[in-house]
Design an enzyme around this catalytic site. Structure first.
Site, PDB file in Angstrom:
ATOM      1  N   PRO A 101       0.974  -1.184   0.002  1.00 29.12           N
ATOM      2  CA  PRO A 101       0.056  -0.060  -0.158  1.00 29.12           C
ATOM      3  C   PRO A 101       0.826   1.248  -0.050  1.00 29.12           C
ATOM      4  O   PRO A 101       2.060   1.275   0.564  1.00 29.12           O
ATOM      5  CB  PRO A 101      -0.753  -0.271   1.257  1.00 29.12           C
ATOM      6  CG  PRO A 101      -0.331  -1.322   1.968  1.00 29.12           C
ATOM      7  CD  PRO A 101       0.830  -2.173   1.204  1.00 29.12           C
ATOM      8  N   VAL A 102       0.326   2.149  -0.581  1.00 34.10           N
ATOM      9  CA  VAL A 102       1.241   3.731  -0.802  1.00 34.10           C
ATOM     10  C   VAL A 102       1.078   4.430   0.405  1.00 34.10           C
ATOM     11  O   VAL A 102      -0.055   4.328   0.931  1.00 34.10           O
ATOM     12  CB  VAL A 102       1.024   4.461  -1.805  1.00 34.10           C
ATOM     13  CG1 VAL A 102       1.409   3.446  -3.314  1.00 34.10           C
ATOM     14  CG2 VAL A 102      -0.673   4.721  -2.366  1.00 34.10           C
ATOM     15  N   GLY A 105       3.988   3.690   5.220  1.00 34.15           N
ATOM     16  CA  GLY A 105       4.862   3.402   5.935  1.00 34.15           C
ATOM     17  C   GLY A 105       5.649   1.931   5.809  1.00 34.15           C
ATOM     18  O   GLY A 105       6.337   1.563   6.465  1.00 34.15           O
ATOM     19  N   LEU A 106       5.149   1.562   4.521  1.00 33.58           N
ATOM     20  CA  LEU A 106       5.686   0.091   4.273  1.00 33.58           C
ATOM     21  C   LEU A 106       6.726   0.034   3.027  1.00 33.58           C
ATOM     22  O   LEU A 106       6.952  -1.022   2.392  1.00 33.58           O
ATOM     23  CB  LEU A 106       4.420  -0.888   3.984  1.00 33.58           C
ATOM     24  CG  LEU A 106       3.608  -1.068   5.091  1.00 33.58           C
ATOM     25  CD1 LEU A 106       2.549  -1.972   5.070  1.00 33.58           C
ATOM     26  CD2 LEU A 106       4.443  -1.877   6.385  1.00 33.58           C
ATOM     27  N   GLY A 107       7.160   1.144   2.460  1.00 34.11           N
ATOM     28  CA  GLY A 107       8.356   1.334   1.766  1.00 34.11           C
ATOM     29  C   GLY A 107       7.897   1.009   0.354  1.00 34.11           C
ATOM     30  O   GLY A 107       8.798   0.788  -0.547  1.00 34.11           O
ATOM     31  N   SER A 108       6.711   1.311  -0.211  1.00 34.26           N
ATOM     32  CA  SER A 108       6.235   1.133  -1.593  1.00 34.26           C
ATOM     33  C   SER A 108       7.176   1.793  -2.656  1.00 34.26           C
ATOM     34  O   SER A 108       7.517   1.206  -3.435  1.00 34.26           O
ATOM     35  CB  SER A 108       4.736   1.359  -1.639  1.00 34.26           C
ATOM     36  OG  SER A 108       4.325   2.593  -2.056  1.00 34.26           O
ATOM     37  N   ALA A 111      10.579   0.059  -2.768  1.00 32.78           N
ATOM     38  CA  ALA A 111      10.221  -1.161  -3.509  1.00 32.78           C
ATOM     39  C   ALA A 111      10.253  -1.168  -4.752  1.00 32.78           C
ATOM     40  O   ALA A 111      10.902  -1.952  -5.686  1.00 32.78           O
ATOM     41  CB  ALA A 111       9.140  -2.014  -2.626  1.00 32.78           C
ATOM     42  N   ASP A 152      15.127   3.250   4.041  1.00 32.09           N
ATOM     43  CA  ASP A 152      13.963   2.501   3.388  1.00 32.09           C
ATOM     44  C   ASP A 152      14.626   1.880   2.047  1.00 32.09           C
ATOM     45  O   ASP A 152      14.399   0.483   1.829  1.00 32.09           O
ATOM     46  CB  ASP A 152      12.946   3.439   2.625  1.00 32.09           C
ATOM     47  CG  ASP A 152      11.819   3.633   3.784  1.00 32.09           C
ATOM     48  OD1 ASP A 152      12.206   3.439   4.843  1.00 32.09           O
ATOM     49  OD2 ASP A 152      10.730   3.986   3.346  1.00 32.09           O
TER      50      ASP A 152
HETATM   51  O1  PMV Z   1       8.613   5.284   4.259  1.00 33.37           O
HETATM   52  P1  PMV Z   1       8.172   5.555   5.961  1.00 33.37           P
HETATM   53  O2  PMV Z   1       6.894   6.133   6.114  1.00 33.37           O
HETATM   54  O3  PMV Z   1       8.250   4.195   6.414  1.00 33.37           O
HETATM   55  O4  PMV Z   1       9.284   6.413   6.669  1.00 33.37           O
HETATM   56  C1  PMV Z   1      10.741   6.388   6.588  1.00 33.37           C
HETATM   57  C2  PMV Z   1      11.216   6.753   8.078  1.00 33.37           C
HETATM   58  C3  PMV Z   1      11.198   8.306   8.071  1.00 33.37           C
HETATM   59  O5  PMV Z   1      12.416   8.063   9.300  1.00 33.37           O
HETATM   60  C4  PMV Z   1      10.250   8.734   8.699  1.00 33.37           C
HETATM   61  C5  PMV Z   1      11.964   9.080   6.993  1.00 33.37           C
HETATM   62  C6  PMV Z   1      13.337   8.594   6.587  1.00 33.37           C
HETATM   63  O6  PMV Z   1      14.001   8.874   5.383  1.00 33.37           O
HETATM   64  O7  PMV Z   1      13.925   7.827   7.501  1.00 33.37           O
END
Ligand code: PMV
Length: 313
Positions: A101-102, A105-108, A111, A152
């Site tokens: 999912p975009v 927080g799961l890195g779409s 990826a 990520d």
């Molecule tokens: O992509 P997300 O939503 O999992 O966030 C990445 C993690 C942060 O620390 C919020 C941003 C980063 O670049 O490290």
């Protein structure tokens, strides 16, 4: 010529999000149940240099020449072509699909970037090393996050649990005891660039308070690193709770996240926290065999849009 494809996993941040942008350590794991896939297929009958991109999940169906340079797919292609100094590429179709999912927080974004870079470089007969894939994906992360830490693209490129400090060589974690995390979606999407910008503005306005929080989170990540290596799962859960408190201090939680976190804890989770940018997206709960089922149903009852488990071996 057969189509060439590559896949890349999603990811979850176990400890240290946001503080990692300010140089503190963080820990992230790949989420292999969720994958992005890029397929590159030669178009021998098309006009020379035709590059077509299809991403049905986001209704994209366009020639590269019609996309702005800031489009992440266009940028991934251009970065690979530039790496090999290719001015006249063969015609090809790039098709991207993703189960990640975009904006949750799961890195779409990372990826999709990693899968595209690998598939295209393989198609061109010049497979890139992981370190090069990671650094090209980092360039694309800048479009998504503004000032990304690089965590990520790193965890997704290497598809292993990582202990990550910005600008330093990564450390791959090898836990002595496996552990299981439930990942539950609030159903609320929030762009990471927004929460990263919010933290940045708050840090500029109040540097001393925020630096204390960043340091606290850094200490939590360091202790978590030792707890993972020593298989101390109870301590790991407590550290997740502490990390969540620090994230709440920075206003990164939300009523939906708080509700899921509280119900997971009440159902016996060892620890629970938001993961990634925050103010929406996904939360994580550390569970064991005795409470996994009850925590899972508690999360569903509390309104989670989806819940699934991932085990770190
Ligand atoms: O992509 P997300 O939503 O999992 O966030 C990445 C993690 C942060 O620390 C919020 C941003 C980063 O670049 O490290």
């Amino acid at each position: 010529m057969p189509a060439i494809f590559s896949t890349a996993p999603g990811k979850a941040i176990l400890f240290g999000e946001h503080a990692v942008v300010y140089g503190q350590p963080a820990i992230a794991i790949p989420v292999t149940q969720l994958k992005a896939k890029a397929v590159v297929q030669a178009l021998p009958l098309a006009t020379t240099g035709t590059i077509h991109i299809e991403a049905p999940d986001i209704n994209l169906d366009s020639d590269l020449s019609q996309l702005p340079q800031t489009n992440p797919h266009a940028m991934a292609i251009q970065l690979v072509l530039d790496t090999f100094n290719i001015n006249k590429p063969p015609s090809f179709l790039l098709r991207i699909t993703s189960k990640i999912p975009v904006a949750s927080g799961l890195g779409s974004g990372a990826a999709v970037a990693v899968a595209t870079i690998r598939a295209l470089s393989n198609f061109l007969g010049q497979p890139l090393e992981d370190v090069q894939v990671c650094s090209l994906a980092f360039e694309i992360e800048k479009l998504h996050h503004g000032t990304p830490s690089g965590i990520d693209n790193t965890v997704i490129t290497y598809a292993k649990p990582v202990y990550f400090i910005k600008g330093q060589p990564i450390e791959i974690l090898s836990p002595t005891k496996s552990f299981t995390i439930l990942i539950a979606d609030t159903g609320v999407s929030k762009a990471t660039s927004e929460t990263v910008a919010q933290v940045h503005a708050a840090w500029r306005a109040n540097p001393s308070e925020y630096e204390v929080i960043f340091n606290n989170i850094g200490e939590i990540s360091k202790t978590a690193y030792s707890a993972i290596n020593a298989g101390k799962l109870k301590l790991l859960g407590q550290l997740m709770d502490q990390n969540q408190n620090q994230l709440s201090e920075m206003d990164l939680s939300s009523p939906e996240l708080d509700k899921l976190i509280q119900s997971a804890k009440e159902a016996g989770a060892l620890g629970a926290k938001l993961s990634g940018g925050g103010q929406g997206g996904n939360m994580l709960a550390l569970v064991d065999e005795s409470n996994q089922a009850s925590v899972q149903s508690a999360l569903k009852n509390a309104g989670a849009a989806s819940v699934f488990s991932t085990t770190i071996p």
